[in-house]
Design a protein around this motif. Structure first.
Motif, short mmCIF file in Angstrom:
data_model
loop_
_atom_site.label_atom_id
_atom_site.label_comp_id
_atom_site.label_asym_id
_atom_site.label_seq_id
_atom_site.Cartn_x
_atom_site.Cartn_y
_atom_site.Cartn_z
N CYS A 56 5.88 7.94 -20.55
CA CYS A 56 6.08 7.09 -19.39
C CYS A 56 6.81 5.59 -19.55
N CYS B 33 4.51 2.35 -18.44
CA CYS B 33 3.33 1.92 -19.23
C CYS B 33 3.15 2.23 -20.45
N HIS C 78 3.47 5.40 -11.86
CA HIS C 78 4.95 6.13 -12.44
C HIS C 78 4.45 6.99 -13.38
N CYS C 79 3.46 7.38 -14.01
CA CYS C 79 3.20 8.61 -14.95
C CYS C 79 3.37 9.73 -14.20
N CYS D 129 -0.42 4.71 -15.32
CA CYS D 129 0.00 3.87 -13.98
C CYS D 129 0.70 4.98 -12.94
ZN LIG Z 1 2.77 5.24 -16.59
#
Ligand SMILES: [Zn+2]
Ligand SMILES: [Zn+2]
Lengths: 164, 370
Positions: A70, A73, A90-91, A88
């Motif tokens: 990712c 993070c 966005h993962c 996070c």
């Molecule tokens: Zn992430």
């Protein structure tokens, strides 16, 4: 009509999930007699719980898992597999290919229904983000990274004007 | 929270345990929770102390900046950021924090260089019906508890609370996956319904395994009293939804309600069966348990809880009417090790606890008879 996987009697008393060393899950349908012979008493779950599905992940591995990362993070898919926790928001995008099938296995669905967020003015949030960005801007100026400082300054202006 | 605040609430009974609630003879409590995260910040397990501190301050500001129209009478929130291990256990025993949160409290470095920062904390309403854990597995965990099988009022409280926070914060959300959580098992609605049920009838008639088997098939989980990994004791079971994505909050609640209603019917039938076929044995069991609670000089918490559970069955089946469910609920909370010590405002070794526990239970039962 389903039949017992062992003696093929047309009667199924219980379906158990077995997990082998490779982490493969196999469904086993058993009649009452065969279940008893296998030492399975009446209390056996017929499917894996979400926690068990996550646990099962730890048993699988792939060399590529270290490479899928990712960008926000920095955790890897391998890292998620061992901890069961994402780093996070966005993962969910970064690991979409892997997560989609996992989420489907856990929830039997991949599309959210129910309450959603509204897009009101986020005052408290803005205040904290501006504070955080200001700190980063000062740091950038101290490091004489004026380009980065300018980008952050524009970001702050946008938030203050309510554009973001 | 000051030490004496703990002492004061330790002498009261949480609002949600007061009797008169729907199906209180079988369902002890209903808990609803939302898991939420703030956009742009890493999830607690990965976030830096600075980020955690900022999230805590954001949560505090979101709560303080808003008038909370939760009920007619104003609910005051108590903020707890400093905990001793004992106080943490006390809050767990009262279901105001989770076992995972207690683990975090205990493993927190006691002399952190960032000590001026509160990175971990919980907001608790003064009637103990609402708690908001900050930086547990997710940034925010809202929880509303009520007695018996009751969802509607709690659900509206939970949503109000969520709306209040959302009006000034930005949540991590995706149109596809919904509210984004640290563990994919909570993603989507982030909504969990947990029912604590007392099922002695099903246990004593040995029908419990079959009943739990059915529950597993309907996307529900069964656990012991204090969550994952703890054993079921005193015939208490916690039942919750296992799926949080793909169903609306209402559908999740309806699903759980259907299961619990069936379970209540089974439990009632089992109790009737016991009363019909082995009344004397049941009476004997109940009266013996009551006699021990009224006269023992030493009681450990497991034994006390098991005896209490049997007495509870006696009261619910009207074998015993000298004591109320509310009194039993009060004892059930106070007999726990941390609650007992905070009630007496002193550290007690196991032997002293067993002594004080027996004495406190005797006193409460004595007083309730008059
Ligand atoms: Zn992430
Ligand atoms: Zn067979």
């Amino acid at each position: 009509m389903k039949e017992c996987n062992i003696c093929h009697k047309p009667e199924v008393f219980i379906i158990v999930n077995t997990v082998d060393r490779e982490g493969n899950v196999q469904e086993l349908a058993l009649c009452k007699d065969c279940a008893q012979k296998k030492g399975i008493s009446e209390i056996k779950k017929i499917k894996l719980t979400p926690a068990e599905i996550i646990m099962k992940l730890q048993m699988t591995s792939d060399a590529n898992d270290q490479k899928i990362t990712c960008n926000f993070c920095n955790i890897t898919w391998a890292n998620f597999r061992t901890t069961g926790r994402l780093g996070c928001e966005h993962c969910y995008e970064s690991f979409k290919n892997q997560l989609d099938s996992l989420i489907k296995e856990i929830h039997g669905a991949t599309l959210h229904r129910g309450k959603t967020v509204t897009s009101g003015r986020k005052t408290t949030y803005d205040r904290f983000v501006i504070k955080k960005l200001t700190k980063q801007m000062r740091q950038a100026i101290q490091n004489e990274d004026y380009e980065k400082a300018a980008v952050i300054r524009d970001q702050i202006t946008k938030i203050k004007k309510g554009i973001v | 929270m000051e030490n004496n605040t703990f002492t004061i609430i330790s002498r009261t009974i949480p609002y949600w345990l007061v009797s008169g609630a729907p199906f209180e003879d079988i369902v002890i409590s209903s808990r609803l929770r939302y898991a939420r995260n703030i956009a742009g910040y890493r999830f607690p397990n990965l976030a830096s102390n600075e980020e955690l501190g900022e999230i805590f301050e954001m949560a505090r500001a979101a709560l303080e900046n808003t008038q909370i129209p939760l009920e007619t009478e104003k609910i005051e929130f108590i903020t707890v950021t400093e905990f001793t291990d004992l106080q943490g256990e006390f809050l767990l025993e009262r279901h105001l924090i989770s076992p995972d949160f207690l683990k975090k409290i205990k493993s927190r470095e006691k002399d952190d260089k960032n000590k001026h920062l509160s990175t971990l904390g919980v907001f608790i309403s003064n009637d103990e019906t609402i708690s908001i854990m900050v930086n547990e597995e997710d940034h925010l965990r809202f929880q509303v508890i009520s007695a018996g099988l009751e969802f509607d009022k709690s659900f509206s409280k939970l949503n109000t609370l969520d709306d209040i926070f959302e009006s000034t914060l930005r949540y991590a959300f995706s149109p596809q996956y919904g509210y984004l959580t640290a563990c994919p098992t909570n993603v989507g609605t982030g909504f969990r319904v947990s029912i604590m049920a007392h099922l002695p009838g099903l246990v004593l008639t040995k029908e419990i395994n079959q009943a739990l088997n059915a529950i597993w098939q309907f996307n529900c989980l069964v656990r012991g009293l204090y969550g994952e990994g703890t054993e079921t004791r005193g015939y208490f079971f916690q039942i919750s939804n296992s799926i949080t994505l793909g169903q609306t909050e209402q559908e999740i609640m309806q699903g759980i309600k259907n299961i619990i209603t069936q379970l209540i019917n089974h439990e009632k039938k089992a109790r009737d069966f016991l009363l019909k076929t082995m009344k004397t044995e049941l009476e004997d069991k109940v009266y013996r348990a009551y006699a021990i609670l009224r006269s023992a000089r030493l009681l450990n918490s497991d034994e006390a809880l098991n005896l209490l559970a049997t007495v509870r069955l006696g009261v619910a089946t009207e074998i015993l009417n000298e004591v109320s469910l509310t009194t039993l609920n009060k004892i059930m909370i106070l007999l726990k090790p941390a609650n007992l010590q905070i009630f007496y405002n002193q550290t007690l070794n196991p032997y002293e606890r067993d002594e004080k526990r027996a004495s406190l239970i005797r006193t409460i039962l004595q007083e309730s008879q008059n």
